[in-house]
Design an enzyme around this catalytic site. Structure first.
Site, short mmCIF file in Angstrom:
data_model
loop_
_atom_site.label_atom_id
_atom_site.label_comp_id
_atom_site.label_asym_id
_atom_site.label_seq_id
_atom_site.Cartn_x
_atom_site.Cartn_y
_atom_site.Cartn_z
N LYS A 1 0.82 -1.21 0.00
CA LYS A 1 0.00 0.00 0.00
C LYS A 1 0.86 1.27 0.00
CE LYS A 1 -4.05 -2.09 2.31
NZ LYS A 1 -4.89 -2.03 3.54
N HIS B 1 -2.15 -5.33 1.56
CA HIS B 1 -3.44 -5.99 1.32
C HIS B 1 -3.17 -7.40 0.83
CE1 HIS B 1 -7.46 -6.89 -0.31
NE2 HIS B 1 -6.80 -7.43 -1.32
N TYR C 1 -12.63 -2.23 -3.37
CA TYR C 1 -13.14 -2.16 -2.00
C TYR C 1 -14.67 -2.02 -1.96
CZ TYR C 1 -8.51 -1.92 0.24
OH TYR C 1 -7.24 -2.21 0.73
N GLU D 1 -10.45 -10.26 -7.31
CA GLU D 1 -9.48 -9.16 -7.25
C GLU D 1 -8.38 -9.24 -8.30
OE1 GLU D 1 -9.80 -8.31 -2.41
OE2 GLU D 1 -8.05 -9.34 -3.21
N ASN E 1 -2.05 0.21 7.34
CA ASN E 1 -1.61 -1.16 7.68
C ASN E 1 -0.79 -1.84 6.58
OD1 ASN E 1 -3.72 -1.69 5.99
ND2 ASN E 1 -4.84 -3.01 7.41
P1 IDP Z 1 -8.06 -6.69 5.50
O1 IDP Z 1 -7.25 -5.69 4.71
O2 IDP Z 1 -7.26 -7.28 6.63
O3 IDP Z 1 -8.73 -7.72 4.64
P2 IDP Z 1 -10.67 -5.40 5.77
O4 IDP Z 1 -11.60 -5.56 6.92
O5 IDP Z 1 -11.04 -6.08 4.48
O6 IDP Z 1 -9.21 -5.84 6.25
O7 IDP Z 1 -10.52 -3.84 5.51
C1 IDP Z 1 -9.90 -3.36 4.34
C2 IDP Z 1 -8.97 -2.24 4.71
O8 IDP Z 1 -9.73 -1.14 5.17
C3 IDP Z 1 -8.00 -2.54 5.85
O9 IDP Z 1 -6.83 -3.22 5.43
C4 IDP Z 1 -7.68 -1.14 6.34
O10 IDP Z 1 -6.72 -0.51 5.48
C5 IDP Z 1 -9.02 -0.44 6.16
N1 IDP Z 1 -9.80 -0.45 7.41
C6 IDP Z 1 -10.52 -1.46 7.92
N2 IDP Z 1 -11.13 -1.12 9.06
C7 IDP Z 1 -10.78 0.17 9.27
C8 IDP Z 1 -11.09 1.12 10.31
O11 IDP Z 1 -11.81 0.83 11.26
N3 IDP Z 1 -10.55 2.36 10.18
C9 IDP Z 1 -9.75 2.72 9.14
N4 IDP Z 1 -9.44 1.86 8.15
C10 IDP Z 1 -9.94 0.61 8.22
MG MG Z 2 -10.24 -7.58 3.23
#
Ligand code: IDP
Ligand code: MG
Length: 175
Positions: A35, A141, A75, A152, A138
């Site tokens: 990312k 992905h 997304y 995807e 984070n």
């Molecule tokens: P993942 O990336 O571990 O699959 P997902 O729940 O699919 O997690 O969420 C997609 C992305 O959205 C996360 O990697 C993160 O970057 C962002 N995200 C998820 N929850 C939050 C939140 O509560 N606040 C801000 N960003 C979030």
């Molecule tokens: Mg996800």
């Protein structure tokens, strides 16, 4: 007349060596995105290194800037959630590196190498724990299941950008 030169011993057994057969492996593919925060922080190599040394095979890779349209498709499942607008801004904010990784249970192996979504909850030793603090930054992905991966991967790669090949080390990684 020169003596016949003996061929050197084979360094790596290949799949045709009946003494060292490599099972036909059930291969999975997963989409990985390094990312914008990871690219900006100079962590591209570090993150690729972790997946690569795990043994997963890199079968596609490129650097790109994700458009808002592509971000919204990728997304779509999160549309309507409070973090969605920020997520779209984040993922489109700067270049990313996208890859397809391949191997048995590649999806699960990649997710475990990444760590939990929130870096504060990610296990030490994972990418998100070792380099991250906040869920909205984070670093990486990875597809979360076979259906997600099948959805995807074609968003980011044409079929002819995904390479099919074997590494000489495969029999040392895949039993
Ligand atoms: P993942 O990336 O571990 O699959 P997902 O729940 O699919 O997690 O969420 C997609 C992305 O959205 C996360 O990697 C993160 O970057 C962002 N995200 C998820 N929850 C939050 C939140 O509560 N606040 C801000 N960003 C979030
Ligand atoms: Mg996800």
């Amino acid at each position: 007349m020169a003596a016949a030169v003996k061929p050197p011993p084979q360094m790596f057994p290949d799949r045709t060596d009946r003494h060292f057969p490599c099972r036909r492996i059930v291969v999975e593919r997963t989409l990985i995105i390094i990312k914008p925060d990871a690219v900006q922080r100079g962590l591209i190599g570090e993150i690729i290194r972790r997946f690569e040394r795990r043994g997963l095979r890199i079968v596609a890779m490129k650097m790109m800037r994700i458009s808002p349209e592509l971000a919204e498709r990728h997304y779509a499942v999160h549309k309507g959630k409070p973090f969605y607008p920020g997520l779209i801004r984040y993922i489109t904010s700067a270049p990313v590196v996208v890859m397809v990784l391949e191997g048995p249970r590649a999806i699960e192996i990649a997710r475990r190498t990444m760590g939990a979504t929130h870096p504060a909850e990610a296990a030490p030793g994972t990418i998100r724990a070792d380099f991250g603090v906040e869920v909205g930054r984070n670093l990486v992905h990875g597809s979360d299941g076979p259906e997600t991966a099948a959805f995807e991967i074609p968003l980011f790669f044409n079929e002819d950008e995904i390479l099919s090949y074997e590494r000489v080390t495969d029999p040392w990684i895949f039993e």
